[in-house]
Design a protein around this motif. Structure first.
Motif, PDB file in Angstrom:
ATOM      1  N   TYR A 105       0.865  -1.177   0.000  1.00 39.29           N
ATOM      2  CA  TYR A 105       0.000   0.000   0.000  1.00 39.29           C
ATOM      3  C   TYR A 105       0.901   1.227   0.000  1.00 39.29           C
ATOM      4  CZ  TYR A 105      -4.260  -2.639   1.129  1.00 39.29           C
ATOM      5  OH  TYR A 105      -5.337  -3.491   1.091  1.00 39.29           O
ATOM      6  N   ARG A 106       0.317   2.359  -0.310  1.00 38.76           N
ATOM      7  CA  ARG A 106       1.071   3.611  -0.219  1.00 38.76           C
ATOM      8  C   ARG A 106       0.165   4.718   0.294  1.00 38.76           C
ATOM      9  NH1 ARG A 106       2.035   5.073  -6.654  1.00 38.76           N
ATOM     10  NH2 ARG A 106      -0.107   5.750  -7.118  1.00 38.76           N
ATOM     11  N   GLN A 107       0.809   5.695   0.888  1.00 40.79           N
ATOM     12  CA  GLN A 107       0.071   6.843   1.412  1.00 40.79           C
ATOM     13  C   GLN A 107       0.863   8.107   1.145  1.00 40.79           C
ATOM     14  OE1 GLN A 107      -1.000   6.580   5.573  1.00 40.79           O
ATOM     15  NE2 GLN A 107      -2.692   8.007   5.297  1.00 40.79           N
ATOM     16  N   ALA A 108       0.272   8.981   0.350  1.00 40.54           N
ATOM     17  CA  ALA A 108       0.865  10.285   0.064  1.00 40.54           C
ATOM     18  C   ALA A 108       0.374  11.289   1.108  1.00 40.54           C
ATOM     19  CB  ALA A 108       0.474  10.739  -1.340  1.00 40.54           C
ATOM     20  N   PRO A 109       1.105  12.380   1.304  1.00 42.20           N
ATOM     21  CA  PRO A 109       0.687  13.374   2.291  1.00 42.20           C
ATOM     22  C   PRO A 109      -0.725  13.886   2.021  1.00 42.20           C
ATOM     23  CG  PRO A 109       2.925  13.796   1.572  1.00 42.20           C
ATOM     24  CD  PRO A 109       2.396  12.708   0.691  1.00 42.20           C
ATOM     25  N   GLY A 110      -1.545  13.866   3.050  1.00 41.46           N
ATOM     26  CA  GLY A 110      -2.904  14.358   2.919  1.00 41.46           C
ATOM     27  C   GLY A 110      -3.860  13.419   2.219  1.00 41.46           C
ATOM     28  N   GLU A 111      -3.372  12.227   1.874  1.00 45.17           N
ATOM     29  CA  GLU A 111      -4.207  11.265   1.152  1.00 45.17           C
ATOM     30  C   GLU A 111      -4.452  10.023   2.009  1.00 45.17           C
ATOM     31  OE1 GLU A 111      -4.451  13.796  -2.059  1.00 45.17           O
ATOM     32  OE2 GLU A 111      -5.487  11.867  -1.835  1.00 45.17           O
ATOM     33  N   GLN A 112      -5.455   9.260   1.621  1.00 44.25           N
ATOM     34  CA  GLN A 112      -5.707   7.990   2.284  1.00 44.25           C
ATOM     35  C   GLN A 112      -4.746   6.924   1.785  1.00 44.25           C
ATOM     36  OE1 GLN A 112      -9.879   7.045   1.653  1.00 44.25           O
ATOM     37  NE2 GLN A 112     -10.474   8.111   3.531  1.00 44.25           N
ATOM     38  N   ARG A 113      -4.516   5.941   2.615  1.00 45.08           N
ATOM     39  CA  ARG A 113      -3.676   4.818   2.211  1.00 45.08           C
ATOM     40  C   ARG A 113      -4.411   4.022   1.126  1.00 45.08           C
ATOM     41  NH1 ARG A 113      -0.667   1.387   6.830  1.00 45.08           N
ATOM     42  NH2 ARG A 113      -0.208   3.572   7.375  1.00 45.08           N
ATOM     43  N   GLU A 114      -3.695   3.664   0.065  1.00 36.16           N
ATOM     44  CA  GLU A 114      -4.318   2.966  -1.055  1.00 36.16           C
ATOM     45  C   GLU A 114      -3.517   1.740  -1.444  1.00 36.16           C
ATOM     46  OE1 GLU A 114      -4.414   5.553  -4.460  1.00 36.16           O
ATOM     47  OE2 GLU A 114      -2.233   5.627  -4.648  1.00 36.16           O
ATOM     48  N   LEU A 115      -4.239   0.763  -1.962  1.00 36.34           N
ATOM     49  CA  LEU A 115      -3.597  -0.461  -2.417  1.00 36.34           C
ATOM     50  C   LEU A 115      -2.770  -0.190  -3.668  1.00 36.34           C
ATOM     51  CD1 LEU A 115      -3.317  -3.599  -2.322  1.00 36.34           C
ATOM     52  CD2 LEU A 115      -5.302  -3.660  -3.856  1.00 36.34           C
ATOM     53  N   VAL A 116      -1.572  -0.734  -3.699  1.00 37.41           N
ATOM     54  CA  VAL A 116      -0.724  -0.665  -4.892  1.00 37.41           C
ATOM     55  C   VAL A 116      -0.758  -2.006  -5.622  1.00 37.41           C
ATOM     56  CG1 VAL A 116       1.630  -0.393  -5.743  1.00 37.41           C
ATOM     57  CG2 VAL A 116       0.792   1.065  -3.884  1.00 37.41           C
ATOM     58  N   ALA A 117      -0.483  -3.070  -4.879  1.00 37.99           N
ATOM     59  CA  ALA A 117      -0.447  -4.404  -5.475  1.00 37.99           C
ATOM     60  C   ALA A 117      -0.654  -5.438  -4.382  1.00 37.99           C
ATOM     61  CB  ALA A 117       0.885  -4.649  -6.176  1.00 37.99           C
ATOM     62  N   GLN A 118      -1.270  -6.543  -4.754  1.00 33.25           N
ATOM     63  CA  GLN A 118      -1.545  -7.614  -3.813  1.00 33.25           C
ATOM     64  C   GLN A 118      -1.196  -8.944  -4.445  1.00 33.25           C
ATOM     65  OE1 GLN A 118      -5.665  -7.951  -2.657  1.00 33.25           O
ATOM     66  NE2 GLN A 118      -5.175  -9.020  -0.776  1.00 33.25           N
ATOM     67  N   LEU A 119      -0.694  -9.874  -3.606  1.00 35.46           N
ATOM     68  CA  LEU A 119      -0.344 -11.213  -4.058  1.00 35.46           C
ATOM     69  C   LEU A 119      -0.966 -12.195  -3.072  1.00 35.46           C
ATOM     70  CD1 LEU A 119       1.302 -13.141  -5.871  1.00 35.46           C
ATOM     71  CD2 LEU A 119       3.254 -12.741  -4.363  1.00 35.46           C
ATOM     72  N   THR A 120      -1.850 -13.052  -3.575  1.00 35.12           N
ATOM     73  CA  THR A 120      -2.504 -14.005  -2.689  1.00 35.12           C
ATOM     74  C   THR A 120      -1.638 -15.249  -2.531  1.00 35.12           C
ATOM     75  OG1 THR A 120      -3.687 -15.247  -4.385  1.00 35.12           O
ATOM     76  CG2 THR A 120      -4.714 -13.206  -3.610  1.00 35.12           C
ATOM     77  N   SER A 121      -1.995 -16.073  -1.568  1.00 34.58           N
ATOM     78  CA  SER A 121      -1.263 -17.309  -1.334  1.00 34.58           C
ATOM     79  C   SER A 121      -1.383 -18.253  -2.528  1.00 34.58           C
ATOM     80  CB  SER A 121      -1.779 -17.997  -0.072  1.00 34.58           C
ATOM     81  OG  SER A 121      -3.176 -18.243  -0.177  1.00 34.58           O
ATOM     82  N   ALA A 122      -2.429 -18.064  -3.330  1.00 36.94           N
ATOM     83  CA  ALA A 122      -2.606 -18.884  -4.532  1.00 36.94           C
ATOM     84  C   ALA A 122      -1.822 -18.340  -5.713  1.00 36.94           C
ATOM     85  CB  ALA A 122      -4.089 -18.958  -4.886  1.00 36.94           C
ATOM     86  N   GLY A 123      -1.139 -17.228  -5.514  1.00 38.34           N
ATOM     87  CA  GLY A 123      -0.325 -16.671  -6.592  1.00 38.34           C
ATOM     88  C   GLY A 123      -1.053 -15.680  -7.478  1.00 38.34           C
TER      89      GLY A 123
END
Length: 116
Positions: free
Chosen positions: A37-55
């Protein structure tokens, strides 16, 4: 003790690349789904990339084609390769992991700054 420690952030010019690492302890096998995830100043934390256990991978629209998430079980490390970075990618990047028991963990974050 469960811990996620990010590294690899820094200052880079627009168009440059960085690879962020997230070292998981006691073992990466303690986690199922992991992501960045990432969070810029003054912004909400947002998903960048996700990897599940199933790949399976999921990317934010802003990350598609530029960022790649991967996992090295032998090194207990999650990575994200950041290419073609732009000033709008400037943020604190956080590693995230969840267990099959429903517990969620966050790293302390690593700063990525992209200059124009």
């Amino acid at each position: 003790q469960v811990q996620l420690v990010e590294s690899g952030g820094g200052l880079v010019q627009a168009g440059g690349s960085l690879r962020l690492s997230c070292a998981a302890s006691p073992s990466i096998f303690a986690f199922d789904d992991m992501g960045w995830y990432r969070q810029a100043p003054g912004e909400q934390r947002e998903l960048v990339a996700q990897l599940t256990s199933a790949g399976l991978t999921t990317y934010a629209d802003s990350a598609k084609g530029r960022f790649t998430i991967s996992r090295d079980n032998a090194k207990d490390t999650l990575y994200v390769q950041l290419n073609s970075l732009q000033p709008e990618d400037t943020a604190v990047y956080y590693c995230y992991a969840s267990t099959r028991f429903g517990a969620n963990y966050w790293g302390q974050g690593t700063q990525v700054t992209v200059s124009s």
